[in-house]
Write a protein that holds these residues in place. Structure first.
Motif, PDB file in Angstrom:
ATOM      1  N   ALA A  13       0.968  -1.204   0.002  1.00  0.00           N
ATOM      2  CA  ALA A  13       0.054  -0.122  -0.039  1.00  0.00           C
ATOM      3  C   ALA A  13       0.994   1.384   0.121  1.00  0.00           C
ATOM      4  O   ALA A  13       1.703   1.503   1.036  1.00  0.00           O
ATOM      5  CB  ALA A  13      -0.829   0.037   1.258  1.00  0.00           C
TER       6      ALA A  13
ATOM      7  N   LYS B 270       0.496   5.573  -0.330  1.00  0.00           N
ATOM      8  CA  LYS B 270      -0.275   6.731  -0.209  1.00  0.00           C
ATOM      9  C   LYS B 270       0.484   7.745  -1.099  1.00  0.00           C
ATOM     10  O   LYS B 270       1.604   8.110  -0.527  1.00  0.00           O
ATOM     11  CB  LYS B 270      -0.471   7.220   1.116  1.00  0.00           C
TER      12      LYS B 270
ATOM     13  N   TYR C  16      -0.735  15.094   2.182  1.00  0.00           N
ATOM     14  CA  TYR C  16      -1.662  15.058   3.527  1.00  0.00           C
ATOM     15  C   TYR C  16      -2.661  15.832   3.291  1.00  0.00           C
ATOM     16  O   TYR C  16      -3.906  15.626   3.718  1.00  0.00           O
ATOM     17  CB  TYR C  16      -0.689  15.459   4.705  1.00  0.00           C
TER      18      TYR C  16
ATOM     19  N   LEU D 202      -2.696  15.418  -5.159  1.00  0.00           N
ATOM     20  CA  LEU D 202      -1.762  14.705  -5.859  1.00  0.00           C
ATOM     21  C   LEU D 202      -1.101  15.226  -7.152  1.00  0.00           C
ATOM     22  O   LEU D 202      -1.756  15.523  -7.891  1.00  0.00           O
ATOM     23  CB  LEU D 202      -2.862  13.266  -6.227  1.00  0.00           C
TER      24      LEU D 202
ATOM     25  N   ASP E  86       4.321  13.433  -7.334  1.00  0.00           N
ATOM     26  CA  ASP E  86       3.954  12.324  -6.209  1.00  0.00           C
ATOM     27  C   ASP E  86       3.575  10.890  -7.046  1.00  0.00           C
ATOM     28  O   ASP E  86       4.087   9.980  -6.417  1.00  0.00           O
ATOM     29  CB  ASP E  86       2.681  12.845  -5.494  1.00  0.00           C
TER      30      ASP E  86
END
Length: 178
Positions: A4, A6, A10, A14, A18
């Protein structure tokens, strides 16, 4: 095993950087399949470069094709080395919200949109985990893409040499539909 990652900041934003960083991380740390249940209409060379590198290493890349009921290109699903996933509803027809066209190579369950004649507001979506211990129903190609990623993972379990190019060739030739 599931890795996983992310990719969003925060704040929920996106960026292309990233996404690329997450793809590089996954490909450098043993991932076989990358599910990308996100996207947009903006083409990013940064993301395309990361995808092409991961694909050249044999990764299977799967992405949501978008929920605007259009044939407009939606990235990363529209990139050549990515399997773009559209959505079908309970009646196995294209979900009213699902994008279609050249960035959709395959469809999977993504829910029944309110624009469908079979929509009744009861169990029309895909049951999803929320906050690790709750469930909610969600609609979208972001719900459909993980179905394809999971099938690819099951296939990889049985055929260890399955990779992005061989999976894409099997899909394009209709072999996976049989």
């Amino acid at each position: 095993q599931i890795m996983a990652i992310k990719a969003a900041q925060y704040s929920g934003i996106l960026t292309s950087a990233d996404v690329a960083e997450a793809i590089y991380y996954a490909s450098e740390n043993g991932a076989d399949i990358i599910n990308m249940s996100f996207g947009g209409e903006a083409l990013s060379e940064t993301v395309q470069t990361a995808i092409n590198q991961a694909y050249s290493q044999g990764l299977i890349l799967v992405a949501a094709a978008g929920n605007a009921a259009t044939d407009s290109l939606f990235y990363p699903a529209a990139f050549e080395n990515v399997i773009g996933v559209g959505s079908v509803s309970n009646d196995k027809k294209r979900s009213s919200f699902s994008n279609f066209g050249s960035n959709v190579q395959v469809v999977a369950p993504g829910g029944t949109g309110s624009g469908s004649v079979i929509y009744d507001g009861f169990q029309d979506a895909i049951l999803s985990t929320v906050n690790a211990n709750n469930y909610a129903e969600y609609l979208g190609t972001s719900m459909a893409a993980p179905h394809v990623s999971a099938v690819a993972a099951l296939m990889k379990e049985k055929k260890n040499d399955l990779n992005g190019p061989s999976f894409k060739t099997a899909l394009d030739s209709g072999f996976l539909a049989q």
